[in-house]
Motif scaffolding. Sequence first.
Motif, PDB file in Angstrom:
ATOM      1  N   ARG A 136       0.829  -1.208   0.000  1.00  0.00           N
ATOM      2  CA  ARG A 136       0.000   0.000   0.000  1.00  0.00           C
ATOM      3  C   ARG A 136       0.859   1.253   0.000  1.00  0.00           C
ATOM      4  O   ARG A 136       0.604   2.204  -0.747  1.00  0.00           O
ATOM      5  CB  ARG A 136      -0.914  -0.011   1.225  1.00  0.00           C
ATOM      6  CG  ARG A 136      -2.048  -1.003   1.128  1.00  0.00           C
ATOM      7  CD  ARG A 136      -2.878  -1.025   2.400  1.00  0.00           C
ATOM      8  NE  ARG A 136      -4.042  -1.904   2.282  1.00  0.00           N
ATOM      9  CZ  ARG A 136      -4.836  -2.234   3.273  1.00  0.00           C
ATOM     10  NH1 ARG A 136      -4.590  -1.766   4.492  1.00  0.00           N
ATOM     11  NH2 ARG A 136      -5.866  -3.030   3.075  1.00  0.00           N
ATOM     12  N   CYS A 166      -7.235   1.605  -0.640  1.00  0.00           N
ATOM     13  CA  CYS A 166      -8.052   0.559  -0.005  1.00  0.00           C
ATOM     14  C   CYS A 166      -9.330   0.296  -0.811  1.00  0.00           C
ATOM     15  O   CYS A 166      -9.782  -0.847  -0.935  1.00  0.00           O
ATOM     16  CB  CYS A 166      -8.391   0.946   1.429  1.00  0.00           C
ATOM     17  SG  CYS A 166      -6.960   0.917   2.541  1.00  0.00           S
ATOM     18  N   GLU A 169      -8.442  -1.819  -3.796  1.00  0.00           N
ATOM     19  CA  GLU A 169      -8.282  -3.230  -3.451  1.00  0.00           C
ATOM     20  C   GLU A 169      -9.635  -3.947  -3.453  1.00  0.00           C
ATOM     21  O   GLU A 169      -9.776  -5.030  -4.036  1.00  0.00           O
ATOM     22  CB  GLU A 169      -7.631  -3.363  -2.078  1.00  0.00           C
ATOM     23  CG  GLU A 169      -6.180  -2.930  -2.043  1.00  0.00           C
ATOM     24  CD  GLU A 169      -5.592  -2.934  -0.646  1.00  0.00           C
ATOM     25  OE1 GLU A 169      -4.394  -2.674  -0.514  1.00  0.00           O
ATOM     26  OE2 GLU A 169      -6.345  -3.184   0.326  1.00  0.00           O
TER      27      GLU A 169
END
Length: 218
Positions: A136, A166, A169
């Motif tokens: 990340r 996020c 993802e």
Amino acid sequence: MNISQQPAARPGARSTERSLARRAELIAIGRKLFADTSYDALSMDDIARQAHVAKGLIYYYFHSKRGYYLSIIQDSVAGLVAFAAGGVELPPAERVHRTVDGYLRYAEHNQAAYRTIVSGGVGFDAEVHAIRDGVREAIIETIAEGAYGTSDITPVARMGLLSWVCSVEGATLDWIGRPGLPRETVRELLVKTLGGALRAIEELDPAHPAPEPARRDS
């Protein structure tokens, strides 16, 4: 010097190449094994049998099942980051598009590895979670370089980009699990949502102005 006069490769160099190739082969096999079966359900005997190798060979390269598993995760992470972070010579807007496209391509063609990276491994695994968090941060730095020309950003900007990563993802996991949308459509959607994140960052932190393409998306 003709070919017959060229020095032969050193035996040690050939041995190293074979060793690296064998290790890479075992990692590729492990990706498939751990994609289909949980970590706890696979014994070293199971792994050796399904990989068609002697158990001692896996111990030789990775020392333990845990070492084997972490090596698989780390190798997957290196592939994902390298695939997404190229194109440093491109203008900022093009680099962002390339980064998102590279990220999606990697997930599309390495689905088991991607799921392992993003899910943080089997159960709660602090080491695997740390590896995932490193991915990340690498993606945040890549996007920051593309959007702002530097990875040295304020906490507000980092939080804004982290929230976007996020969400990427989750969207990517859903996309590879339920294929249907073309990659190009998903890419443009994610780039536009990044534009929204960049504009929100600029509003809260004017020291990080959104690039022009993000403003035009308003």
